[in-house]
Design a protein around this motif. Structure first.
Motif, PDB file in Angstrom:
ATOM      1  N   HIS A  43       0.829  -1.211   0.000  1.00  0.00           N
ATOM      2  CA  HIS A  43       0.000   0.000   0.000  1.00  0.00           C
ATOM      3  C   HIS A  43       0.865   1.263   0.000  1.00  0.00           C
ATOM      4  CE1 HIS A  43      -4.183  -1.263   0.151  1.00  0.00           C
ATOM      5  NE2 HIS A  43      -3.826  -2.289   0.942  1.00  0.00           N
ATOM      6  N   ALA A  44       1.928   1.227   0.774  1.00  0.00           N
ATOM      7  CA  ALA A  44       2.815   2.400   0.814  1.00  0.00           C
ATOM      8  C   ALA A  44       3.475   2.625  -0.546  1.00  0.00           C
ATOM      9  CB  ALA A  44       3.879   2.207   1.893  1.00  0.00           C
ATOM     10  N   GLN A  45       3.861   1.542  -1.176  1.00  0.00           N
ATOM     11  CA  GLN A  45       4.458   1.674  -2.512  1.00  0.00           C
ATOM     12  C   GLN A  45       3.449   2.273  -3.488  1.00  0.00           C
ATOM     13  OE1 GLN A  45       7.585   0.393  -3.964  1.00  0.00           O
ATOM     14  NE2 GLN A  45       8.359   0.471  -1.877  1.00  0.00           N
ATOM     15  N   ALA A  89       0.839   4.144  -2.721  1.00  0.00           N
ATOM     16  CA  ALA A  89       0.601   5.557  -2.374  1.00  0.00           C
ATOM     17  C   ALA A  89       1.736   6.436  -2.886  1.00  0.00           C
ATOM     18  CB  ALA A  89       0.465   5.691  -0.860  1.00  0.00           C
ATOM     19  N   HIS A  90       2.943   5.937  -2.777  1.00  0.00           N
ATOM     20  CA  HIS A  90       4.084   6.706  -3.270  1.00  0.00           C
ATOM     21  C   HIS A  90       4.019   6.862  -4.790  1.00  0.00           C
ATOM     22  CE1 HIS A  90       8.190   8.273  -3.175  1.00  0.00           C
ATOM     23  NE2 HIS A  90       8.380   7.581  -4.307  1.00  0.00           N
ATOM     24  N   ASP A 125       1.437   9.424  -5.505  1.00  0.00           N
ATOM     25  CA  ASP A 125       1.920  10.780  -5.198  1.00  0.00           C
ATOM     26  C   ASP A 125       2.946  11.259  -6.207  1.00  0.00           C
ATOM     27  OD1 ASP A 125       0.276  10.897  -3.102  1.00  0.00           O
ATOM     28  OD2 ASP A 125       1.816  10.616  -1.552  1.00  0.00           O
ATOM     29  N   HIS A 126       3.784  10.367  -6.623  1.00  0.00           N
ATOM     30  CA  HIS A 126       4.875  10.774  -7.500  1.00  0.00           C
ATOM     31  C   HIS A 126       4.642  10.368  -8.948  1.00  0.00           C
ATOM     32  CE1 HIS A 126       6.594  10.966  -3.496  1.00  0.00           C
ATOM     33  NE2 HIS A 126       7.403  11.885  -3.984  1.00  0.00           N
ATOM     34  N   ARG A 165       5.681  15.169 -13.849  1.00  0.00           N
ATOM     35  CA  ARG A 165       5.515  16.000 -12.667  1.00  0.00           C
ATOM     36  C   ARG A 165       6.693  16.964 -12.560  1.00  0.00           C
ATOM     37  NH1 ARG A 165       4.896  14.412  -6.379  1.00  0.00           N
ATOM     38  NH2 ARG A 165       7.145  14.225  -6.543  1.00  0.00           N
ATOM     39  N   ALA A 180       3.772  20.801  -0.111  1.00  0.00           N
ATOM     40  CA  ALA A 180       3.064  20.150   0.985  1.00  0.00           C
ATOM     41  C   ALA A 180       1.609  19.873   0.636  1.00  0.00           C
ATOM     42  CB  ALA A 180       3.134  21.024   2.214  1.00  0.00           C
ATOM     43  N   LYS A 203       9.655  33.977  -1.848  1.00  0.00           N
ATOM     44  CA  LYS A 203      10.885  33.242  -1.536  1.00  0.00           C
ATOM     45  C   LYS A 203      11.414  32.669  -2.851  1.00  0.00           C
ATOM     46  CE  LYS A 203       8.163  29.143  -0.427  1.00  0.00           C
ATOM     47  NZ  LYS A 203       7.850  28.119   0.564  1.00  0.00           N
ATOM     48  N   ASN A 223       9.383  30.231  -4.932  1.00  0.00           N
ATOM     49  CA  ASN A 223       8.214  30.700  -5.664  1.00  0.00           C
ATOM     50  C   ASN A 223       8.592  31.634  -6.818  1.00  0.00           C
ATOM     51  OD1 ASN A 223       6.469  29.250  -4.093  1.00  0.00           O
ATOM     52  ND2 ASN A 223       6.060  30.934  -2.662  1.00  0.00           N
ATOM     53  N   ILE A 248      -0.271   4.997   6.768  1.00  0.00           N
ATOM     54  CA  ILE A 248       0.524   5.386   5.589  1.00  0.00           C
ATOM     55  C   ILE A 248       0.332   6.872   5.293  1.00  0.00           C
ATOM     56  CG2 ILE A 248       0.730   5.060   3.094  1.00  0.00           C
ATOM     57  CD1 ILE A 248      -0.064   2.069   3.667  1.00  0.00           C
ATOM     58  N   LYS A 258       3.244   9.638   5.451  1.00  0.00           N
ATOM     59  CA  LYS A 258       3.594  10.429   4.277  1.00  0.00           C
ATOM     60  C   LYS A 258       3.339  11.918   4.524  1.00  0.00           C
ATOM     61  CE  LYS A 258       2.907   9.015   0.186  1.00  0.00           C
ATOM     62  NZ  LYS A 258       4.345   8.932  -0.131  1.00  0.00           N
ATOM     63  N   ASN A 300       6.128  15.071   4.382  1.00  0.00           N
ATOM     64  CA  ASN A 300       6.071  16.152   3.395  1.00  0.00           C
ATOM     65  C   ASN A 300       6.774  17.387   3.935  1.00  0.00           C
ATOM     66  OD1 ASN A 300       4.745  14.821   1.364  1.00  0.00           O
ATOM     67  ND2 ASN A 300       2.707  15.361   2.105  1.00  0.00           N
ATOM     68  N   TYR A 301       7.519  17.990   3.086  1.00  0.00           N
ATOM     69  CA  TYR A 301       8.248  19.202   3.486  1.00  0.00           C
ATOM     70  C   TYR A 301       7.279  20.364   3.590  1.00  0.00           C
ATOM     71  CZ  TYR A 301      11.252  23.269   3.116  1.00  0.00           C
ATOM     72  OH  TYR A 301      11.864  24.463   3.324  1.00  0.00           O
ATOM     73  N   ARG A 302       7.324  21.022   4.742  1.00  0.00           N
ATOM     74  CA  ARG A 302       6.418  22.136   4.942  1.00  0.00           C
ATOM     75  C   ARG A 302       7.108  23.395   4.451  1.00  0.00           C
ATOM     76  NH1 ARG A 302       1.713  20.407   5.182  1.00  0.00           N
ATOM     77  NH2 ARG A 302       1.090  22.411   6.033  1.00  0.00           N
ATOM     78  N   ALA A 344      10.526   5.475  -2.191  1.00  0.00           N
ATOM     79  CA  ALA A 344       9.389   4.561  -2.036  1.00  0.00           C
ATOM     80  C   ALA A 344       9.726   3.472  -1.025  1.00  0.00           C
ATOM     81  CB  ALA A 344       9.037   3.953  -3.398  1.00  0.00           C
ATOM     82  N   SER A 392       7.927   3.040   2.623  1.00  0.00           N
ATOM     83  CA  SER A 392       7.258   1.775   2.946  1.00  0.00           C
ATOM     84  C   SER A 392       7.833   1.170   4.217  1.00  0.00           C
ATOM     85  CB  SER A 392       7.426   0.792   1.773  1.00  0.00           C
ATOM     86  OG  SER A 392       6.859   1.336   0.604  1.00  0.00           O
TER      87      SER A 392
END
Lengths: 614, 197
Positions: A39-41, A43-44, A47-48, A65, A70, A188, A191, B27, B31, B35-37, B180, B184
């Motif tokens: 699942h983590a893989q 989700a990654h 996301d990516h 991408r 954030a 900054k 941006n 998860i 994640k 994440n970078y704030r 990744a 994980s």
């Protein structure tokens, strides 16, 4: 294990629990770990990778991408309708509070019409919320391919002046935004997007912007994100928004939520925050570090809120020395007190334009500094002016020199005249002197001649004197000599008298002696005659002797012959004697031998012969 | 929560969908914490203050008390007030006499504490991973644990994948793969900490 997970990843997530139970029947913990891993893989990957989609819209086709934050990720996409590349900012539904925030950001960005602000083309205010924006990029001349831009945080300026140009570009965008009552509040380097070829800068991400079109509802409406600060009966809701490393001090302490861009006081507050943001961008681009950095005790926003000042600028990361005027500009933009900052972004643009164009800034008030900048700005004109000044100076110098020379010439002429007058005077004096000299010389000649005559006369007199003296001396000498001669003569006379007397005695004795001598001479003559007769007698006797000797020699020769014969006869006789001796030895005695006859007597002058001696 | 106490996987008997729901939550939270704030909001500022509160050791003390006696909100509020007061005294701002600060409610603060704790936990695990230390409870092997840890650290520092690839001289794909794997691994370890396995 890894291969098995890779195989399962390609199957539908719904099949994973069953497949894992089947694969690890005796290891439920491992199966659950594998399930979480899968699942983590996934989700990654979501996301990516490409998100689930853009809802019902089929207008945009997502590509690669470009970046992620954030709350959202930015994708390169293709607008099928308008057939152009765009950038789409897709918000994370879990992280993004509401669709209103997306709309507020889109409206704020759309308000601004500027070449230095990324344009927003469209907004999707349903799930998933996204913004369609201008794709910051440029087509490469050779290949025609579209090269995407990059943020100023990752694409560092090539030199100090490029950094200044970027800040100037951003400041122009901020100025244009402020003209439309849009305030970014999150300026900054991240941006700021840089065009890959023209290297121009554009502002992006108006997510925290405040505009008259609407307030971003991100935290304003969230009960979890309010910090209510206030005095009794006068509470003010504060909102902290921005990036810790780049926050203005008052921004880090919290700004009132209800800031109205149309209100002059609020507007001044918002302008000051953005000016500070521009200073923060300049600070990082010039120094390579953000204005605020966390310490062990304080976070970056706390350092900002504490009212400290960023470390002083000195050199860029490449070692370039940051000009003083530029440092002053950045320092003013980063002033702790908002009132001490530039009152508008436009003034900061003017200052940066002035720096880039070598024009005087508000800090360059000294005439020398202004002239130096003007010279740098107009090098050809400066050279021309310098040449003109030099020529003018030379002309003035020449004019002054000529005037001076003229003055000198006049002075010299006067001096010459004076000298000539003096010379004439001196010549007259010389002539008079010469004349006097000639007279003197003539006098001298005369006197010299007289002197010489006197000297001659003196010499003659002296000579005469000497002659007289010599004569006198001679006379004296002669007198002396005469005296001495007289004395000598007297003596001679006395001697002569005595000599005469002596001679007279001698003469008498000589006469007597002469008489005796005459007699002796007569005697001697007689004796001489007798001697001569004797001599003649002797000569005759000698002749007779010589004849006698000749005869004697003849007798000697005869005798020698006789002797020889006698010798031979004697040797015969001796032999006979010997023989006879022998014969008569017995008979006669020794006396017979004495009776033997003696040898023949010859001249006594003849030496006895050897045989005879023997 | 990461430190809510480990429970044996054998003691847990949950339906698949319940487990899946909890795993997804873990998860997502891992994640989200990673994440970078970039831009902070008030919530992030409060989160940072809560993280400082955690570092003060107050939470460790409160955890020894029964939940009813913890008064989490009050403790955090006092700490934040003190911290803000210190900041204001450092600066040149007007005096804060009679100023009150209203913080989010206890539930929101608890969530902030949980997130801050999770971030601290992630930071520690990433440091261990970068040092090449892998928790033995995780049975799924990591190809390059140290590399994954170092790339995760850069990711937590806010570096983009491109920047990480450029900094380490590796391909973008490899950076993505290590991220990744590392994520994980952290999710699995967090599940173990939560007693789900």
């Amino acid at each position: 294990m890894t291969a098995a997970l890779g195989e399962l990843e390609r199957r539908a997530p719904g099949d994973w629990p069953e497949a894992l139970r089947a694969r690890f029947p005796d290891e439920p913990a491992l199966a659950r770990q594998a399930l979480v891993w899968l699942h983590a893989q996934r989700a990654h990957a979501i996301d990516h990778g490409e998100p689930g989609g853009l809802g019902a819209s089929t207008r945009y086709e997502l590509g690669v991408r470009l970046g992620a934050g954030a709350t959202a990720a930015v994708w390169k996409a293709y607008d099928r309708k308008l057939r152009r590349d765009v950038a789409i900012k897709v918000f994370d539904p879990a992280a993004c509070p509401s669709v209103d925030a997306t709309l507020a950001e889109a409206r704020a960005a759309c308000e601004v019409q500027s070449d230095h602000v990324v344009r927003v083309h469209d907004v999707h205010d349903a799930e998933p919320p996204y913004l369609v924006m201008e794709l910051v990029g440029e087509h490469e001349v050779r290949t025609g391919a579209l090269a995407p831009g990059a943020s100023a945080a990752s694409c560092r300026p090539r030199d100090l002046w490029e950094a200044v140009r970027w800040v100037r570009d951003v400041a122009r965008g901020v100025r244009d935004a402020h003209l439309r009552n849009v305030f970014h509040r999150d300026l900054k380097p991240h941006n700021v997007l840089i065009m890959p070829i023209s290297r121009r800068a554009k502002i992006a991400d108006f997510g925290l912007a405040v505009s008259s079109a609407g307030e971003p509802a991100a935290s304003a409406t969230s009960p979890h994100a309010q910090l209510i600060v206030g005095r009794a009966g006068n509470r003010v809701a504060l909102r902290v928004a921005g990036t810790p490393g780049y926050m203005a001090p008052e921004q880090a302490r919290g700004l009132p939520i209800a800031l109205a861009p149309n209100d002059p006081a609020d507007r001044a507050t918002l302008v000051a925050v953005d000016v500070w943001g521009l200073g923060a961008i300049a600070y990082e681009l010039l120094s390579g570090r953000p204005p605020w950095q966390p310490t062990d005790e304080l976070d970056a926003w706390e350092v900002a809120a504490a009212g400290a000042r960023p470390a002083a600028l000195d050199r860029t990361p490449r070692g370039e020395r940051i000009p003083l005027r530029l440092r002053k500009i950045v320092d003013r933009a980063l002033a702790t007190a908002p009132a001490e900052r530039y009152p508008s972004a436009g003034e900061l643009v003017d200052e940066l334009d002035a720096v880039l164009a070598c024009r005087p800034t508000s800090f360059d008030r000294a005439p020398a500094r202004r002239f130096a900048l003007w010279s740098r700005r107009n090098p050809q004109l400066t050279v021309t002016a310098a040449v003109a000044v030099v020529l003018a100076a030379m002309s003035l110098g020449a004019y002054a020199t000529v005037g001076h020379l003229r003055h000198q010439r006049t002075a010299l002429a006067a001096e010459v005249r004076e000298v000539e007058a003096d010379a004439q005077h001196l010549a007259a004096q010389a002539t008079a002197a010469r004349r006097e000299l000639e007279v003197t010389e003539a006098n001298l000649h005369t006197q010299a001649a007289a002197l010489r005559a006197l000297q001659q006369a003196l010499r003659e007199a002296e000579q005469d004197y000497h002659t007289v003296v010599e004569a006198k001396e001679q006379a004296l000498h002669s007198a002396g000599v005469a005296t001495r001669a007289l004395a000598a003569a007297r003596d001679d006379r006395d001697v002569a008298d005595k000599t005469r007397e002596l001679y007279e005695g001698f003469w008498a004795r000589a006469r007597k002696d002469a008489e005796d001598a005459a007699r002796a001479r007569d005697e001697a003559e007689r004796e001489r005659d007798a001697a001569r007769a004797a001599n003649e007698q002797a000569t005759r006797e000698r002749d007779e002797a010589r004849a006698g000797r000749t005869r004697a020699e003849h007798d000697r020769d005869v005798a020698r012959a006789e002797r020889d014969r006698n010798a031979a006869a004697r040797r015969q006789a001796e032999a006979d004697v010997a023989r006879l001796i022998g014969e008569l030895s017995t008979a006669i005695g020794v006396a017979a031998s004495h009776d033997a006859p003696p040898p023949d007597h010859t001249d006594v002058s003849d030496p006895p012969t050897k045989g005879a001696t023997q | 929560m990461a430190t809510s106490g480990s429970r044996s996987a054998n003691d847990v008997d949950l339906a698949d969908h319940e487990i899946a729901h909890q795993l997804e939550r873990i998860i997502r939270r891992v994640k989200q914490s990673m994440n970078y704030r970039g831009s902070y909001s008030t919530r992030d500022i409060l989160g940072a203050l809560v993280a400082r509160w955690l570092q003060s050791g107050e939470w460790e003390r409160l955890k020894l008390l029964p939940p009813a006696e913890r008064h989490l909100g009050e403790s955090v509020r006092r700490f934040i007030l003190d911290r803000l007061d210190q900041l204001h005294r450092r600066g040149h701002r007007e005096t804060l006499d009679d100023v009150t600060v209203t913080l989010p409610d206890d539930a929101a603060l608890a969530e902030l504490v949980e997130l801050a704790e999770l971030r601290g936990w992630i930071a520690q695990r990433v440091d261990e991973l970068a040092a090449g230390t892998v928790d033995p409870r995780v049975q799924i092997p990591l190809a390059q644990p140290a590399e994954s840890g170092e790339i995760l650290k850069l990711h937590l520092d806010g570096k983009t994948q491109r920047e990480i690839a450029a900094a380490r001289g590796v391909s973008l794909g490899l950076v993505n793969k290590r991220l990744a794997e590392g994520t994980s691994y952290l999710a699995v370890l967090q599940g173990i900490e939560c007693g789900l396995m």
